[in-house]
Design a protein around this motif. Structure first.
Motif, PDB file in Angstrom:
ATOM      1  N   ALA A 104     195.702  -8.922  88.568  1.00  8.90           N
ATOM      2  CA  ALA A 104     195.218  -7.571  88.274  1.00  8.90           C
ATOM      3  C   ALA A 104     193.793  -7.370  88.790  1.00  8.90           C
ATOM      4  O   ALA A 104     193.460  -6.312  89.326  1.00  8.90           O
ATOM      5  N   VAL A 105     192.972  -8.397  88.671  1.00  9.58           N
ATOM      6  CA  VAL A 105     191.594  -8.289  89.182  1.00  9.58           C
ATOM      7  C   VAL A 105     191.624  -8.060  90.689  1.00  9.58           C
ATOM      8  O   VAL A 105     190.941  -7.182  91.224  1.00  9.58           O
ATOM      9  N   ALA A 106     192.431  -8.850  91.396  1.00 13.20           N
ATOM     10  CA  ALA A 106     192.474  -8.730  92.859  1.00 13.20           C
ATOM     11  C   ALA A 106     192.992  -7.355  93.287  1.00 13.20           C
ATOM     12  O   ALA A 106     192.443  -6.733  94.201  1.00 13.20           O
ATOM     13  N   GLU A 107     194.026  -6.856  92.608  1.00 11.55           N
ATOM     14  CA  GLU A 107     194.557  -5.536  92.956  1.00 11.55           C
ATOM     15  C   GLU A 107     193.489  -4.456  92.745  1.00 11.55           C
ATOM     16  O   GLU A 107     193.357  -3.530  93.546  1.00 11.55           O
ATOM     17  N   SER A 108     192.716  -4.596  91.655  1.00  8.62           N
ATOM     18  CA  SER A 108     191.726  -3.560  91.380  1.00  8.62           C
ATOM     19  C   SER A 108     190.583  -3.629  92.384  1.00  8.62           C
ATOM     20  O   SER A 108     190.023  -2.612  92.781  1.00  8.62           O
ATOM     21  N   LYS A 109     190.275  -4.848  92.856  1.00  8.11           N
ATOM     22  CA  LYS A 109     189.213  -4.989  93.862  1.00  8.11           C
ATOM     23  C   LYS A 109     189.665  -4.403  95.199  1.00  8.11           C
ATOM     24  O   LYS A 109     188.869  -3.809  95.934  1.00  8.11           O
ATOM     25  N   ARG A 110     190.929  -4.577  95.499  1.00  9.52           N
ATOM     26  CA  ARG A 110     191.480  -4.007  96.723  1.00  9.52           C
ATOM     27  C   ARG A 110     191.327  -2.487  96.689  1.00  9.52           C
ATOM     28  O   ARG A 110     190.829  -1.863  97.630  1.00  9.52           O
ATOM     29  N   ALA A 111     191.739  -1.904  95.557  1.00 10.08           N
ATOM     30  CA  ALA A 111     191.649  -0.453  95.425  1.00 10.08           C
ATOM     31  C   ALA A 111     190.195   0.011  95.524  1.00 10.08           C
ATOM     32  O   ALA A 111     189.885   1.022  96.148  1.00 10.08           O
ATOM     33  N   ARG A 112     189.301  -0.759  94.921  1.00 13.66           N
ATOM     34  CA  ARG A 112     187.878  -0.399  94.930  1.00 13.66           C
ATOM     35  C   ARG A 112     187.352  -0.254  96.357  1.00 13.66           C
ATOM     36  O   ARG A 112     186.572   0.651  96.660  1.00 13.66           O
ATOM     37  N   GLU A 113     187.806  -1.153  97.237  1.00  9.92           N
ATOM     38  CA  GLU A 113     187.353  -1.067  98.623  1.00  9.92           C
ATOM     39  C   GLU A 113     187.747   0.254  99.261  1.00  9.92           C
ATOM     40  O   GLU A 113     186.985   0.845 100.011  1.00  9.92           O
ATOM     41  N   TYR A 114     188.952   0.707  98.951  1.00 10.22           N
ATOM     42  CA  TYR A 114     189.384   2.014  99.490  1.00 10.22           C
ATOM     43  C   TYR A 114     188.590   3.146  98.835  1.00 10.22           C
ATOM     44  O   TYR A 114     188.209   4.103  99.496  1.00 10.22           O
ATOM     45  N   ILE A 115     188.361   3.003  97.539  1.00 16.80           N
ATOM     46  CA  ILE A 115     187.654   4.057  96.797  1.00 16.80           C
ATOM     47  C   ILE A 115     186.265   4.299  97.392  1.00 16.80           C
ATOM     48  O   ILE A 115     185.825   5.431  97.544  1.00 16.80           O
ATOM     49  N   GLU A 116     185.590   3.206  97.748  1.00 23.72           N
ATOM     50  CA  GLU A 116     184.230   3.326  98.292  1.00 23.72           C
ATOM     51  C   GLU A 116     184.191   4.231  99.518  1.00 23.72           C
ATOM     52  O   GLU A 116     183.192   4.855  99.801  1.00 23.72           O
ATOM     53  N   LYS A 117     185.294   4.243 100.258  1.00 25.96           N
ATOM     54  CA  LYS A 117     185.286   5.040 101.501  1.00 25.96           C
ATOM     55  C   LYS A 117     186.114   6.311 101.358  1.00 25.96           C
ATOM     56  O   LYS A 117     186.363   7.012 102.345  1.00 25.96           O
ATOM     57  N   GLU A 118     186.550   6.614 100.182  1.00 25.62           N
ATOM     58  CA  GLU A 118     187.520   7.694  99.972  1.00 25.62           C
ATOM     59  C   GLU A 118     186.867   9.079  99.975  1.00 25.62           C
ATOM     60  O   GLU A 118     185.692   9.228  99.643  1.00 25.62           O
ATOM     61  N   ASN A 119     187.670  10.098 100.361  1.00 24.81           N
ATOM     62  CA  ASN A 119     187.144  11.469 100.322  1.00 24.81           C
ATOM     63  C   ASN A 119     187.261  12.049  98.905  1.00 24.81           C
ATOM     64  O   ASN A 119     188.017  11.557  98.074  1.00 24.81           O
ATOM     65  N   SER A 143     178.129   4.242  91.900  1.00 23.92           N
ATOM     66  CA  SER A 143     178.707   2.904  91.953  1.00 23.92           C
ATOM     67  C   SER A 143     179.178   2.457  90.560  1.00 23.92           C
ATOM     68  O   SER A 143     180.182   1.749  90.440  1.00 23.92           O
ATOM     69  N   GLU A 144     178.475   2.888  89.518  1.00 25.24           N
ATOM     70  CA  GLU A 144     178.947   2.570  88.157  1.00 25.24           C
ATOM     71  C   GLU A 144     180.282   3.274  87.894  1.00 25.24           C
ATOM     72  O   GLU A 144     181.186   2.722  87.281  1.00 25.24           O
ATOM     73  N   LYS A 145     180.375   4.507  88.368  1.00 27.46           N
ATOM     74  CA  LYS A 145     181.622   5.259  88.195  1.00 27.46           C
ATOM     75  C   LYS A 145     182.764   4.511  88.876  1.00 27.46           C
ATOM     76  O   LYS A 145     183.848   4.333  88.295  1.00 27.46           O
ATOM     77  N   ASN A 146     182.509   4.043  90.094  1.00 31.25           N
ATOM     78  CA  ASN A 146     183.561   3.319  90.807  1.00 31.25           C
ATOM     79  C   ASN A 146     183.943   2.020  90.101  1.00 31.25           C
ATOM     80  O   ASN A 146     185.099   1.605  90.125  1.00 31.25           O
ATOM     81  N   ARG A 147     182.951   1.403  89.460  1.00 33.78           N
ATOM     82  CA  ARG A 147     183.240   0.166  88.723  1.00 33.78           C
ATOM     83  C   ARG A 147     184.153   0.459  87.518  1.00 33.78           C
ATOM     84  O   ARG A 147     185.034  -0.335  87.187  1.00 33.78           O
ATOM     85  N   ILE A 148     183.923   1.605  86.881  1.00 33.97           N
ATOM     86  CA  ILE A 148     184.769   2.006  85.744  1.00 33.97           C
ATOM     87  C   ILE A 148     186.200   2.266  86.236  1.00 33.97           C
ATOM     88  O   ILE A 148     187.174   1.854  85.596  1.00 33.97           O
ATOM     89  N   ILE A 149     186.294   2.948  87.379  1.00 29.10           N
ATOM     90  CA  ILE A 149     187.633   3.213  87.937  1.00 29.10           C
ATOM     91  C   ILE A 149     188.333   1.883  88.223  1.00 29.10           C
ATOM     92  O   ILE A 149     189.499   1.690  87.899  1.00 29.10           O
ATOM     93  N   GLU A 150     187.581   0.957  88.800  1.00 27.47           N
ATOM     94  CA  GLU A 150     188.147  -0.357  89.116  1.00 27.47           C
ATOM     95  C   GLU A 150     188.670  -1.037  87.848  1.00 27.47           C
ATOM     96  O   GLU A 150     189.776  -1.588  87.837  1.00 27.47           O
ATOM     97  N   GLU A 151     187.873  -0.977  86.784  1.00 31.45           N
ATOM     98  CA  GLU A 151     188.275  -1.607  85.530  1.00 31.45           C
ATOM     99  C   GLU A 151     189.538  -0.952  84.958  1.00 31.45           C
ATOM    100  O   GLU A 151     190.438  -1.613  84.459  1.00 31.45           O
ATOM    101  N   LYS A 152     189.590   0.373  85.057  1.00 31.18           N
ATOM    102  CA  LYS A 152     190.769   1.089  84.563  1.00 31.18           C
ATOM    103  C   LYS A 152     192.009   0.658  85.353  1.00 31.18           C
ATOM    104  O   LYS A 152     193.091   0.465  84.791  1.00 31.18           O
TER     105      LYS A 152
END
Lengths: 316, 357
Positions: A88-103, A159-168
């Protein structure tokens, strides 16, 4: 031309949108898909990363969704908390990478699916505190006490917001893993075979390797013993123990080694947290604080566990 | 049942016959009742309606009655897991420190309760006034029940974070004010949220606390306020005792008692006194409060106000107490006297006296 809607599904396969999409499709599971799913799980567990699909063509994107579904079944078949937590951690980190560049549009769509109702305020994002508490990562800089709270809302940087999304996302991936019994009969055998291959990756419990000179405060001793027995410690217990180990002069590596006995040990997260504690040089919680954490086990009369060891040294 | 117990029970019965008690979502709550010697002697009770509760109070008249902050599908079942917890109100229990001066102790806990409501619940946490339900505990402090959908499902871990925020657990100056490599100090401004803003406002508003001798130096004080207002703490940090500032930071929280009060908030199955019911350790009522500033427990929580006198014997020395708008003198052990019924009931319930035979 890649369909942007389907691309969204592939990047964020844990969303309801993606789930609806894939369940409307007829799925063919090839040996290649199974192998890719195996690789996805192995990489997650050993390297904390999920391999990304490289070519942006509709076909690979759809396949990516199927690989995700099969990966989850493999993790379920493994039926072990260590594996599901790491995955689950790895999947959320993967998503986070996309989120950082997302529109913005896609971010909006994503947070809506995750039921995170952020509100924009200048360069900041506001989130109701109850929502925040349920989705905040356990690390100290995210403790409520260290956050700006006003009118029921926490103010977060991007970046804190993105971290919360990642955790969710991490929570969602872990909580929604299918039950082992619910793996469809058709591919049950293949999935169980994959699980058998992955099972030996479970780390062996470590034995005591770090030596302690002098005496250890009884409350901290109990936490150490629990860790060596691979018991799961509460967040406050880990936090207090890590500060304690730092304060009595253990190195980062020694502390990490001790925490590697934890069943949900994640090198990246633990390393980050230990570094944080060392860099901020947090003071050791007093006995009174430890009592509120429910960690005090006896009236040893030392006011602070650190003093316990100092007192012992003086007597020597 | 001894004579005191019988007497108090009759009095309580009179009260319940003329007062209607209600509690929101009563059919989802677990109740507990107490005897003369034990505040909760029996729990796992449930009432399907306010009416059934009131009938019970009139007929059985317990010395104490408490109710769960939690909502359950089956509140009467046991063990606890069978009840099926579906959520809980957020509750706070603030208890007075116990010294020999009851009035001062009650003032101090009232001050902390006001601080909690005004500076935390209404502002930082943004609860609305109609979500915050305040009542006197019936004895030594105040209870707050917050009913709000969003917080109902929070578990222990999240509630602990809330209570630690309010208590100021783990606050330290270093995480609020940072020293830059060129030896400047950057910190919060008064408009910042959370503890950052609280600290900046405190320092801007209390310069005399740190520089008693410069209190008349207007230029100095203005400079002090202006720099902090911009988040520049260099002047402050270089001229004051930082230890003192750290101590002041810790006073900005509510100072909940570590062992008792904090555990009430994080306990998901806690029973708390039903508002507007009676407390057999004081004879006072756990009255609901709308204006805490003007509330005086030893006047406003008294429900028995008959003018009769009762003959009692003092069993333990009583300090001078202001009660029901009168000052009662210190009473020595073994004194026998006839005294107004309201105060006699108070002393009997406080176990300071017995009924004179």
């Amino acid at each position: 031309m890649v369909d942007n809607v389907i691309l969204f599904y592939a990047k964020y396969p844990f969303t309801q949108y993606a789930k609806d999409y894939i369940s409307s499709k007829e799925i063919v599971i090839t040996q290649k898909v199974i192998e890719s799913a195996e690789e996805r799980v192995i990489e997650s567990i050993t390297n904390n990363i999920v391999p990304k699909f490289i070519e942006f063509v509709d076909e690979t994107i759809e396949q990516e969704l199927i690989i995700y579904a099969i990966s989850r079944m493999i993790v379920s078949a493994l039926d072990n908390k260590y594996f599901s937590a790491k995955y689950a951690v790895a999947e959320s980190k993967r998503a986070r990478e996309y989120i950082e560049k997302e529109n913005e549009t896609n971010i909006h769509k994503l947070v809506k699916d995750l039921e995170l109702n952020f509100e924009k305020e200048g360069n900041y994002f506001l989130l109701p505190f109850a929502k925040y508490l349920k989705n905040s990562p356990g690390s100290p800089e995210y403790f409520l006490i260290n956050k700006e709270l006003s009118n029921g809302k926490i103010r977060l940087t991007k970046s804190e917001k993105n971290r919360i999304i990642e955790e969710k996302i991490r929570q969602r991936v872990e909580k929604t893993l299918p039950k082992k019994q619910k793996i469809p009969e058709v591919y049950k055998l293949q999935i169980e075979n994959s699980a058998l291959k992955i099972e030996p990756l479970l780390p062996k419990p470590k034995t005591k390797e770090v030596n302690f000179s002098g005496d250890i405060a009884p409350c901290m001793k109990l936490l150490l013993d629990d860790l060596y027995q691979n018991k799961n410690l509460s967040h406050h217990a880990r936090w207090s123990l890590a500060i304690y180990l730092h304060k009595i002069g253990k190195s980062k590596e020694e502390i990490l080694n001790i925490f590697s006995n934890s069943p949900d040990f994640n090198l990246n997260i633990t390393e980050y947290q230990v570094e944080y504690i060392i860099s901020k040089d947090y003071s050791m919680p007093s006995c009174t604080t430890l009592k509120t954490y429910g960690l005090c086990i006896t009236e040893c009369g030392c006011f602070n566990p650190i003093k316990y060891i100092k007192r012992f040294d003086k007597n020597e | 049942m001894n004579k005191i117990e019988e007497f108090i029970k009759e009095k309580f019965k009179e009260y319940y016959k003329t007062h209607h008690i209600s509690f929101p979502d009563i059919n989802k709550r677990e109740f507990g009742i107490g005897s003369w010697d034990k505040k909760i002697e029996m729990r796992h009770l449930s009432f399907n309606s306010d009416e059934l509760l009131n009938n019970f109070l009139i007929n059985d008249t317990p010395f104490y009655i408490s109710c769960s902050s939690a909502y359950y599908l089956y509140p009467e079942l046991r063990p606890m897991v069978k009840k099926e917890w579906t959520g809980a109100d957020l509750i706070f229990d603030l208890d007075a420190n116990k010294s020999n001066n009851i009035k001062e102790d009650l003032e101090e806990v009232k001050y902390r309760t006001i601080n909690l409501i005004e500076n935390f619940l209404l502002t930082d946490f943004g609860f609305s006034k109609n979500e915050i339900h305040l009542n006197f505990s019936g004895s030594n402090g105040y209870h707050i029940h917050i009913r709000n959908e969003e917080i109902r499902e929070l578990k222990r871990k999240e509630r602990r974070e809330i209570v630690e925020y309010i208590n100021g657990t783990g606050l330290n100056l270093r995480s609020i004010i940072q020293k830059t490599p060129d030896r400047k100090f950057l910190g919060p401004t008064p408009s910042d949220h959370g503890y950052r803003g609280k600290l900046a406002r405190f320092v801007v508003n209390n310069p005399e606390r740190y520089h008693p001798r410069k209190i008349k130096d207007k230029t100095y004080l203005n400079n002090w306020k202006n720099t902090v207002s911009k988040g520049n703490w260099t002047m402050v940090m270089k001229s004051i005792n930082q230890q003192k500032l750290e101590e002041d930071l810790l006073t900005l929280g509510v100072n909940l008692s570590q062992d008792i009060d904090i555990n009430v908030t994080i306990d998901l199955a806690r029973l708390l006194r039903v508002p507007n019911t009676l407390h057999a350790g004081s004879s006072l009522c756990a009255v609901k409060i709308t204006d805490l500033t003007s509330f005086e427990p030893l006047k406003d929580a008294i429900v028995f106000k008959e003018n009769d006198e009762i003959s009692i014997e003092i069993t333990e020395e009583v300090p001078e107490i202001e009660f029901n708008n009168k000052t009662y003198p210190k009473l020595k052990k073994d004194t026998k006297l006839s005294i107004d019924e309201p105060y006699a009931l108070f002393l009997l319930c406080k176990r300071y006296a017995k009924i004179n035979q």
